[in-house]
Design an enzyme around this catalytic site. Structure first.
Site, PDB file in Angstrom:
ATOM      1  N   LYS A  47       3.236   0.452  10.838  1.00  0.00           N
ATOM      2  CA  LYS A  47       3.206   1.593  10.185  1.00  0.00           C
ATOM      3  C   LYS A  47       2.987   3.045  11.122  1.00  0.00           C
ATOM      4  O   LYS A  47       3.397   4.178  11.060  1.00  0.00           O
ATOM      5  CB  LYS A  47       2.330   1.728   9.120  1.00  0.00           C
ATOM      6  CG  LYS A  47       2.884   0.817   7.879  1.00  0.00           C
ATOM      7  CD  LYS A  47       1.754   0.900   6.961  1.00  0.00           C
ATOM      8  CE  LYS A  47       2.274  -0.177   5.591  1.00  0.00           C
ATOM      9  NZ  LYS A  47       1.316  -0.413   4.764  1.00  0.00           N
ATOM     10  N   ARG A 107       4.812 -13.677   9.234  1.00  0.00           N
ATOM     11  CA  ARG A 107       5.320 -12.365   9.340  1.00  0.00           C
ATOM     12  C   ARG A 107       6.723 -12.354   9.889  1.00  0.00           C
ATOM     13  O   ARG A 107       6.707 -13.202  10.988  1.00  0.00           O
ATOM     14  CB  ARG A 107       4.418 -11.399  10.187  1.00  0.00           C
ATOM     15  CG  ARG A 107       3.341 -10.722   9.116  1.00  0.00           C
ATOM     16  CD  ARG A 107       2.549  -9.951   9.920  1.00  0.00           C
ATOM     17  NE  ARG A 107       2.679  -8.514   9.870  1.00  0.00           N
ATOM     18  CZ  ARG A 107       2.309  -7.669   9.011  1.00  0.00           C
ATOM     19  NH1 ARG A 107       1.356  -8.116   8.102  1.00  0.00           N
ATOM     20  NH2 ARG A 107       2.575  -6.470   8.928  1.00  0.00           N
ATOM     21  N   GLU A 158       0.839  -1.183   0.098  1.00  0.00           N
ATOM     22  CA  GLU A 158      -0.004   0.123   0.056  1.00  0.00           C
ATOM     23  C   GLU A 158       0.904   1.034  -0.175  1.00  0.00           C
ATOM     24  O   GLU A 158       1.641   1.301   0.874  1.00  0.00           O
ATOM     25  CB  GLU A 158      -0.796   0.052   1.470  1.00  0.00           C
ATOM     26  CG  GLU A 158      -2.103  -0.551   1.271  1.00  0.00           C
ATOM     27  CD  GLU A 158      -2.916  -0.265   2.365  1.00  0.00           C
ATOM     28  OE1 GLU A 158      -3.768   0.833   2.538  1.00  0.00           O
ATOM     29  OE2 GLU A 158      -2.997  -1.167   3.300  1.00  0.00           O
TER      30      GLU A 158
HETATM   31  P1  ATP Z   1      -0.920  -2.368   6.839  1.00  0.00           P
HETATM   32  O1  ATP Z   1      -1.437  -3.413   7.346  1.00  0.00           O
HETATM   33  O2  ATP Z   1      -0.730  -1.317   8.000  1.00  0.00           O
HETATM   34  O3  ATP Z   1      -1.274  -1.876   5.415  1.00  0.00           O
HETATM   35  P2  ATP Z   1       1.258  -3.826   5.567  1.00  0.00           P
HETATM   36  O4  ATP Z   1       2.575  -4.125   6.708  1.00  0.00           O
HETATM   37  O5  ATP Z   1       0.465  -5.193   5.512  1.00  0.00           O
HETATM   38  O6  ATP Z   1       0.704  -2.801   6.781  1.00  0.00           O
HETATM   39  P3  ATP Z   1       1.533  -3.385   3.103  1.00  0.00           P
HETATM   40  O7  ATP Z   1       1.961  -2.335   2.307  1.00  0.00           O
HETATM   41  O8  ATP Z   1       0.028  -3.964   2.778  1.00  0.00           O
HETATM   42  O9  ATP Z   1       1.704  -3.304   4.514  1.00  0.00           O
HETATM   43  O10 ATP Z   1       2.459  -4.414   2.825  1.00  0.00           O
HETATM   44  C1  ATP Z   1       2.942  -5.064   1.665  1.00  0.00           C
HETATM   45  C2  ATP Z   1       3.270  -6.764   1.682  1.00  0.00           C
HETATM   46  O11 ATP Z   1       4.209  -6.831   2.830  1.00  0.00           O
HETATM   47  C3  ATP Z   1       1.887  -7.454   2.226  1.00  0.00           C
HETATM   48  O12 ATP Z   1       1.879  -8.586   1.457  1.00  0.00           O
HETATM   49  C4  ATP Z   1       2.556  -7.694   3.731  1.00  0.00           C
HETATM   50  O13 ATP Z   1       1.842  -9.234   4.010  1.00  0.00           O
HETATM   51  C5  ATP Z   1       3.732  -7.843   3.711  1.00  0.00           C
HETATM   52  N1  ATP Z   1       4.566  -7.508   5.096  1.00  0.00           N
HETATM   53  C6  ATP Z   1       4.466  -6.224   5.639  1.00  0.00           C
HETATM   54  N2  ATP Z   1       4.983  -6.557   6.826  1.00  0.00           N
HETATM   55  C7  ATP Z   1       5.715  -7.908   6.826  1.00  0.00           C
HETATM   56  C8  ATP Z   1       6.208  -8.364   7.698  1.00  0.00           C
HETATM   57  N3  ATP Z   1       6.555  -7.958   9.008  1.00  0.00           N
HETATM   58  N4  ATP Z   1       6.734  -9.719   7.593  1.00  0.00           N
HETATM   59  C9  ATP Z   1       6.450 -10.368   6.382  1.00  0.00           C
HETATM   60  N5  ATP Z   1       5.723  -9.612   5.301  1.00  0.00           N
HETATM   61  C10 ATP Z   1       5.300  -8.577   5.649  1.00  0.00           C
HETATM   62 MG    MG Z   2      -1.495  -4.513   4.200  1.00  0.00          MG
END
Ligand code: ATP
Ligand code: MG
Length: 548
Positions: A266, A256, A31
């Protein structure tokens, strides 16, 4: 780099072998509402490396279906991050580019009697939804006719209704044990400017509807995401099964990544920046990729670290030291090893001629001959680390300088301290010493063994420099701190700044140059450097600071 092996790769191999897919196509779908952090690196590396292993492709897709938080600043930053990590997407797409196609699929669902316009308010809808133990109730608007739904949905798009007044919902099963299947919202009304679409739309698709469709439009074979989407997979499959798409994508989840001492939410990162607790998203203490880059982390070290953490369907917490080890392993043979004195005290070598400067050979990296050698200056005045001197040798373990004790100045001569000068507060301002000309480095001198080896920087050629050293941004969790909010657990010592000197060969150093300051640690040049005054960020210490 380590060979990646994990269950997703195994699935891909089977899908290829069984002919279920012709080519592997994955995507990384951030995002654009924040800077990427090291947790995202797991998602990036998994998607790109798994596809690469089978000659496949990976798209970058900005998941910009929610207009409330997105910004093009992040779009640019995310692309830079990917480039830095060494990945080139096959295509760069924006989720919002599929708005028209997604809208068409919503119409299709309405026509098939699988979606309806609902007038329940958010509050009412959550009451109707039920709980984990109780089924939900059907909305009173659930049985609207196809014609009425088509009409209302068109009017939602046309902007006739206010935010929250109506939603489009899938008609699935209000009694489903999976709450995500209880008539999930597909579209909501948001009257807001979109960073790419402008004011064209006032209805926006929900992630759970948009994402499977986008995957399908792009022909994504393996849609890999983190574990929290696990119980959304049934809905993902439902959307693709009912929208008459040409390509069926499949979702696979991975755990994760968390790292001790690093907070990656975030919201927290934004608060740190907004409240000026850090200098910005690229503050070297931040777990963002821009922060880690500025701190001196290398893409290779990050990749090796991520791959070494493996990939499974459980969330994992990895010790920060594993990341530090990966950095040391990567930098050990690559980084030049110049001399830097972080906390200097001046030594005057009384028997060395005033005004004379000589140049001595010094390897650029004593463990890697390929990096060649350079000349370093030596004269009557040299800086050494304050910690490398003590007036009186305290015990046998003291392997550094003291009065009456002889040490080797690395790649130069043996010196013996003879006395000190102090200011009125008792601080040492100058150490007097003598040197033995016979001990010149490279002369083969072997008559005595010095009490240790210490590094130095010659004074007249030295460049004044700033050294930044870091500790974790948040204090470790203890009995007393475990209930505190992260912002209340901030480490007041996360940044310390030292003023010292580096040798002349570092003149003109540029941001992101990597060095091992011989006995001090790995450092990288910061963008705050000027021609006359470099600033260095400590990337990682030489040894683990971990104490039992
Ligand atoms: P939010 O839920 O606040 O949007 P997010 O960390 O999911 O935050 P995205 O921009 O949606 O942010 O993340 C893009 C991709 O990165 C998603 O597929 C998410 O699952 C993955 N991702 C984010 N943080 C982690 C993490 N700590 N470990 C593994 N994958 C992650
Ligand atoms: Mg997300």
């Amino acid at each position: 780099m380590e060979e990646i092996s994990n269950y997703i790769k195994t699935l891909m191999a089977e899908d290829l072998k069984e002919g279920r897919v012709k080519e592997i196509i994955t995507r990384f779908p951030p995002e654009p509402n924040a800077y990427l952090h090291i947790g995202h690196a797991r998602a990036i590396i998994t998607n790109f490396e798994c596809a690469k292993a089978y000659g496949g492709k990976t798209n970058l897709r900005f998941d910009d279906t929610n207009p409330t938080k997105e910004d093009s600043e992040y779009v640019d930053a995310i692309q830079e991050d990917l480039k830095w990590l060494g990945y080139t997407p096959n295509h760069v797409f924006f989720g919002s580019d599929y708005f028209e196609a997604t809208y068409e699929k919503a119409i299709l669902l309405i026509k098939k009697g699988l979606a309806y316009v609902d007038d329940l308010t958010q509050e009412e809808a959550s009451k109707y939804r039920g709980t984990l133990t109780e089924p939900g109730k059907n909305s009173p608007y659930r049985n609207r006719s196809v014609e009425e739904n088509l009409d209302l949905f068109a009017r939602m798009r046309a902007g006739e209704f206010k935010d929250g007044e109506k939603t489009l919902r899938a008609k699935i099963d209000m009694a489903s044990p999976n709450i995500n299947m209880r008539d999930p919202i597909l579209y909501r009304i948001i009257h807001m400017h979109h960073h790419r679409q402008g004011d064209k739309w006032c209805i926006y698709p929900m992630y759970d509807f948009a994402h499977p469709l986008q995957d399908s439009f792009e022909g994504i074979t393996h849609s890999c995401c983190s574990l929290e989407f696990d119980n959304h997979r049934v809905l993902y499959d439902w959307v693709l099964a009912n929208t008459e798409v040409e390509h069926i994508s499949h979702q696979y989840e991975f755990g994760r990544l968390n790292i001790t001492g690093m907070v990656m939410s975030k919201r927290y990162l934004r608060t740190l920046v907004d409240t000026k607790k850090v200098s910005g998203y690229d503050d070297p203490r931040m777990p963002t990729l821009v922060g880690l880059k500025r701190r001196g982390f290398t893409p290779e070290a990050i990749k090796n670290f991520i791959l070494s953490t493996g990939l499974s369907r459980v969330n994992s917490t990895v010790d920060y030291q594993a990341l530090e080890e990966a950095l040391r392993d990567d930098l050990k043979l690559k980084a030049l090893r110049p001399n830097a004195v972080v906390n200097p005290v001046l030594v005057q070598i009384d028997n060395y001629p005033e005004g004379q400067v000589e140049y001595l050979d010094c390897p650029n990296n004593s463990e890697n001959e390929e990096l060649g050698s350079r000349k370093i200056a030596f004269s009557r005045y040299v800086y050494i680390e304050r910690d490398d001197f003590i007036e009186e040798k305290p015990n046998k373990k003291w392997k550094r300088l003291a009065i009456g004790v002889e040490v080797r100045l690395m790649h130069a001569y043996f010196i013996t301290a003879t006395g000190v000068e102090k200011d009125k507060d008792g601080n040492i301002t100058l150490i007097h010493a003598t040197y033995d000309p016979a001990t010149r480095s490279g002369s083969g001198f072997a008559e005595r063994k010095p009490n240790g080896n210490i590094h130095f920087v010659e004074k007249t050629t030295a460049i004044p420099a700033t050294f930044r050293q870091f500790e974790a941004l948040i204090l470790p969790e203890t009995e007393e701190t475990k209930d505190l909010d992260f912002m209340e657990r901030l480490n007041p010592n996360s940044l310390s700044v030292k003023e010292g000197f580096v040798e002349a060969s570092l003149k003109g150093t540029k941001p992101l140059d990597h060095f091992q300051f011989v006995r001090n640690g790995y450092y990288a040049t910061d963008k705050d450097s000027t021609d006359d005054h470099p600033v260095f960020n400590c990337t990682v210490s030489l040894k683990s600071s971990f104490k039992l």
